[in-house]
Design an enzyme around this catalytic site. Structure first.
Site, mmCIF file in Angstrom:
data_model
loop_
_atom_site.group_PDB
_atom_site.id
_atom_site.type_symbol
_atom_site.label_atom_id
_atom_site.label_comp_id
_atom_site.label_asym_id
_atom_site.label_seq_id
_atom_site.Cartn_x
_atom_site.Cartn_y
_atom_site.Cartn_z
ATOM 1 N N GLY A 78 16.835 8.039 36.727
ATOM 2 C CA GLY A 78 16.058 7.234 35.781
ATOM 3 C C GLY A 78 15.112 8.076 34.941
ATOM 4 O O GLY A 78 15.124 9.313 35.002
ATOM 5 N N GLY A 125 20.680 12.054 33.177
ATOM 6 C CA GLY A 125 19.389 11.961 33.848
ATOM 7 C C GLY A 125 18.383 11.276 32.952
ATOM 8 O O GLY A 125 17.796 11.898 32.072
ATOM 9 N N CYS A 151 25.939 15.564 44.809
ATOM 10 C CA CYS A 151 25.293 14.423 45.459
ATOM 11 C C CYS A 151 24.266 14.964 46.454
ATOM 12 O O CYS A 151 24.600 15.813 47.280
ATOM 13 C CB CYS A 151 26.343 13.583 46.167
ATOM 14 S SG CYS A 151 25.641 12.229 47.088
ATOM 15 N N ASN A 178 32.247 16.245 41.999
ATOM 16 C CA ASN A 178 30.900 15.967 42.492
ATOM 17 C C ASN A 178 30.504 17.085 43.452
ATOM 18 O O ASN A 178 30.825 17.054 44.639
ATOM 19 C CB ASN A 178 30.868 14.592 43.165
ATOM 20 C CG ASN A 178 29.482 14.233 43.673
ATOM 21 O OD1 ASN A 178 28.598 15.091 43.761
ATOM 22 N ND2 ASN A 178 29.279 12.981 44.019
ATOM 23 N N GLY A 202 25.414 6.821 49.635
ATOM 24 C CA GLY A 202 26.154 7.594 50.637
ATOM 25 C C GLY A 202 27.645 7.662 50.359
ATOM 26 O O GLY A 202 28.456 7.687 51.288
ATOM 27 N N ASN A 235 18.414 6.176 45.259
ATOM 28 C CA ASN A 235 19.540 5.529 45.936
ATOM 29 C C ASN A 235 20.089 6.423 47.028
ATOM 30 O O ASN A 235 20.070 7.649 46.927
ATOM 31 C CB ASN A 235 20.641 5.152 44.937
ATOM 32 C CG ASN A 235 21.648 6.263 44.726
ATOM 33 O OD1 ASN A 235 22.570 6.457 45.521
ATOM 34 N ND2 ASN A 235 21.461 7.025 43.653
HETATM 35 C C1 LIG Z 1 23.342 3.773 42.472
HETATM 36 C C2 LIG Z 1 23.779 5.141 42.032
HETATM 37 C C3 LIG Z 1 24.943 5.684 42.548
HETATM 38 C C4 LIG Z 1 25.376 6.954 42.152
HETATM 39 N N1 LIG Z 1 26.539 7.447 42.660
HETATM 40 C C5 LIG Z 1 27.015 8.646 42.217
HETATM 41 C C6 LIG Z 1 28.279 9.143 42.654
HETATM 42 O O1 LIG Z 1 29.010 8.504 43.416
HETATM 43 N N2 LIG Z 1 28.688 10.351 42.186
HETATM 44 C C7 LIG Z 1 27.944 11.092 41.312
HETATM 45 O O2 LIG Z 1 28.370 12.157 40.906
HETATM 46 N N3 LIG Z 1 26.738 10.639 40.875
HETATM 47 C C8 LIG Z 1 26.253 9.435 41.305
HETATM 48 N N4 LIG Z 1 25.046 8.979 40.842
HETATM 49 C C9 LIG Z 1 24.264 9.807 39.909
HETATM 50 C C10 LIG Z 1 24.500 9.414 38.450
HETATM 51 O O3 LIG Z 1 25.856 9.552 38.095
HETATM 52 C C11 LIG Z 1 23.618 10.229 37.486
HETATM 53 O O4 LIG Z 1 23.967 11.588 37.564
HETATM 54 C C12 LIG Z 1 22.145 10.103 37.806
HETATM 55 O O5 LIG Z 1 21.853 8.777 38.219
HETATM 56 C C13 LIG Z 1 21.258 10.472 36.633
HETATM 57 O O6 LIG Z 1 21.479 9.636 35.520
HETATM 58 P P1 LIG Z 1 20.581 8.333 35.201
HETATM 59 O O7 LIG Z 1 19.153 8.725 35.274
HETATM 60 O O8 LIG Z 1 21.036 7.889 33.838
HETATM 61 O O9 LIG Z 1 20.934 7.322 36.246
HETATM 62 C C14 LIG Z 1 24.595 7.710 41.229
HETATM 63 C C15 LIG Z 1 23.423 7.157 40.719
HETATM 64 C C16 LIG Z 1 22.996 5.892 41.085
HETATM 65 C C17 LIG Z 1 21.723 5.331 40.513
#
Ligand SMILES: Cc1cc2nc3c(=O)[nH]c(=O)nc-3n(C[C@H](O)[C@H](O)[C@H](O)COP(=O)(O)O)c2cc1C
Ligand SMILES: Cc1cc2nc3c(=O)[nH]c(=O)nc-3n(C[C@H](O)[C@H](O)[C@H](O)COP(=O)(O)OP(=O)(O)OC[C@H]3O[C@@H](n4cnc5c(N)ncnc54)[C@H](O)[C@@H]3O)c2cc1C
Lengths: 304, 264
Positions: free
Chosen positions: A215, A241, A128, A125, A72, A69
């Site tokens: 993912g 993660g 990012c 954060n 932004g 993703n």
């Molecule tokens: C669409 C999307 C938007 C995200 N936006 C943020 C965000 O604004 N701030 C942040 O700290 N992490 C953001 N993340 C990261 C997630 O919080 C998480 O750390 C990361 O996706 C790993 O976990 P997962 O594999 O369970 O998704 C985002 C992830 C996704 C998929």
């Protein structure tokens, strides 16, 4: 039944599963939906001082074992987010406020505002992977990490979590810096910088070019980061993660996590995500004779 | 071969392009994926943007009707046969059709998502009634196409330059007084759909409405299209009016790319 309750820096959670930032988190009503669907707590979308539209679409693309993703950091700005918080707090469960800024001063101002909106804890954060001058560009430097953490700690009374990027030479060094700044817990990991190229058009798919990989594909990376951090710091760890099953959660707990954040799984499981994870983790614990989720934390380090 | 990734644009070549009205053009491409009336696709205009568009053709040739409004839709309107775009989807809940007589009420480009539904319904008895409303004659879309289906078609324009002078809701009101309908389907401005839903209440016919909100991921995770905790991209865009009526934003607020609420 096995005991799923955990305590993260004084935050008592019914189960170890927390909605990760950026998924279902731009609006308060959806955060409330996640809490009603069994999330023990939720993290808001990362919010900044001013409204920000994020990067141009496409902002999401599927890859084997996950998503990339490049949202932004779109957000309505901290002032407008107050209205969302009101709705998010309605179910009466912990809401964790995620904030991003460019300087320690910005972080401190955002933290004060979030505290006023009623969050139970803050998540900084610093991770990012695709925003210039923000996120990982700050969190890759130990000095900056410590300075921002300390500034936020001085500004608020609620617990402060620092969310780390895996894209560093040594996550242990960054974790130690955050802990030295006073972090009450560390969250690992945010997404990994990644790209997908369209083979017909010969250009990157995402409007911004690069994005963050999340993912199932990143789970082994997250587990390794949590394992290293557990050895390096004393503060509680929140694993993130690729958590997709109760066994994934157990793996993170053994590596050293106390709780888990879950994002991408919500794509497939929606409202079933959190109850299913709790059920699966309970079943796993029972099947191996573990009495509690708590008792698993750090188990992989025995004899280390 | 690698597994086909569902949420990744597949590149298609535009096979047909037609100016339907001064503001709306249709683009078509060959595409064997299954789609239901009321579903939408995410359309990637390389180098510009990716935007949601309802499918106005759902067979082996898919189509969209593009109203040129801003950067992405104008770029789409400039494309020609042979140009390439990326497609994700079809996504979202379409119209469910139940047996019985159906009233279809379209305002403006709303007819784009309703046209495949009318074509499907008109193959069976009883014939559906279709109201096609626009501000003025030149903005009327798909009127001939709707007539060809055999449906009862009522055309309205706000200024009376074609069909009956008045609003689509005026014609809907009369049809609801004249016939019994077992369901009502509508797409158009929310102010119009709100009236359609309340008019249909007297017949206690279920009403399905197609909603539009700012969409980014299209797969129910980024939350940009959320309304009262529902994701229009996956739980919509077509929703039962009773569900929609409970959403405080309906007919009142939408959100911009930042997630800020703005009055409609
Ligand atoms: C669409 C999307 C938007 C995200 N936006 C943020 C965000 O604004 N701030 C942040 O700290 N992490 C953001 N993340 C990261 C997630 O919080 C998480 O750390 C990361 O996706 C790993 O976990 P997962 O594999 O369970 O998704 C985002 C992830 C996704 C998929
Ligand atoms: C489910 C759905 C089906 C749609 N079907 C059609 C259709 O069949 N034909 C048609 O012409 N239009 C349709 N739209 C609207 C279309 O997506 C927007 O007009 C288009 O995105 C505008 O982009 P732009 O760059 O041209 O305009 P901009 O100048 O960027 O914006 C013009 C308006 O479009 C809105 N908009 C911009 N980007 C998006 C986005 N990603 N998602 C939603 N709204 C956006 C803006 O909020 C603004 O109100 C549909 C929208 C949705 C949500």
């Amino acid at each position: 039944m096995a005991d799923l309750t955990v305590d993260v820096a004084g935050l008592r959670l019914e189960n170890p599963f927390i909605l990760a930032s950026g998924v279902w988190g731009e609006t308060g009503a959806t955060l409330a939906r996640a809490l009603r669907a069994g999330a023990a707590a939720v993290v808001t979308k990362s919010v900044g001082l001013r409204p920000r539209p994020g990067y141009p679409n496409p902002t999401i693309v599927e890859v084997p074992s996950g998503l990339i993703n490049s949202m932004g950091l779109p957000n309505p700005g901290i002032e407008e987010y107050g209205a969302e918080m009101e709705e998010a707090l309605r179910p009466g469960r912990p809401v964790i406020g995620s904030i991003f800024g460019a300087t320690a001063g910005e972080f401190a101002a955002l933290a004060r505002r979030m505290e006023r909106w009623g969050v139970s804890a803050l998540e900084l954060n610093l991770s990012c992977p695709h925003a210039k001058g923000l996120g990982a560009q700050l969190g890759q430097d130990p000095g900056t990490t410590k300075r921002i953490t300390a500034a936020v700690k001085a500004a608020v009374d609620i617990p402060v979590f620092v969310k780390l990027t895996p894209t560093v030479a040594s996550i242990a060094a960054i974790g130690r810096a955050a802990a030295a700044g006073g972090a009450d817990a560390l969250v690992a990991i945010n997404t990994l910088k990644a790209m997908a190229i369209d083979l017909d058009l010969c250009i990157p798919v995402l409007g911004h070019g690069t994005g963050g990989y999340s993912g199932p594909g990143i789970k082994p990376v997250g587990v390794a980061c949590v394992y290293e951090l557990f050895k390096a710091v004393r503060v509680p760890l929140i694993g993130a993660g690729g958590v997709s099953t109760g066994e994934d959660a157990a793996e993170y707990l053994m590596a050293g996590a106390t709780a888990l954040e879950v994002g991408t799984l919500v794509l497939r499981k929606r409202d079933r995500t959190f109850r299913q994870l709790s059920r699966e983790l309970a079943r796993f614990l029972a099947s191996r004779g573990h009495r509690s989720a708590r008792s698993l934390t750090g188990r992989a380090h025995r004899g280390d | 071969m690698a597994r086909r990734l569902t949420h990744r644009p597949r590149i298609v070549t535009i096979t047909g392009k037609r100016a339907e009205t001064p503001l709306v053009s249709t683009l078509r491409w060959r595409d064997a994926t299954k789609a239901r009336p009321g579903q939408y696709v995410m359309v990637w205009v390389p180098g510009v943007d990716e935007v949601p568009m309802s499918l106005c053709d759902i067979g082996g040739v898919k189509g969209i009707a593009v109203h040129a409004k801003g950067e992405a839709t104008s770029a789409l309107a400039r494309l020609r046969a042979g140009d390439r775009i990326g497609i994700r989807g079809p996504y979202g809940h379409g119209f469910r059709h139940k047996p019985g007589k159906c009233l279809v009420v379209a305002g403006g480009t709303g007819i784009a998502c309703l046209a495949p539904l009318v074509e499907k319904l008109a193959r069976r008895w009883p014939r559906p009634s279709v109201v096609v409303g626009a501000r003025t004659r030149s903005e009327l879309l798909f009127v001939e196409r709707m007539r060809r289906t055999g449906a009862e078609v009522v055309v309205t324009t706000d200024d009376g330059t074609a069909g009956r002078k008045g609003l689509a809701t005026d014609a809907a009101y009369e049809l609801l007084n004249r016939n019994r309908y077992s369901q009502v389907c509508s797409c158009g401005p929310e102010a119009m759909m709100r009236v359609v839903a309340s008019l249909a209440q007297c017949q206690s016919a279920p009403v399905q409405l197609s909603l539009e909100r700012y969409m980014k991921c299209g797969i129910g995770i980024c939350d940009s299209c959320a309304m009262g905790g529902l994701h229009i991209c996956v739980e919509g865009p077509v929703m039962d009016s009773r569900r929609v009526a409970g959403l405080p934003d309906f007919g009142a607020f939408r959100r911009d790319a930042c997630g800020r609420k703005e009055r409609m």
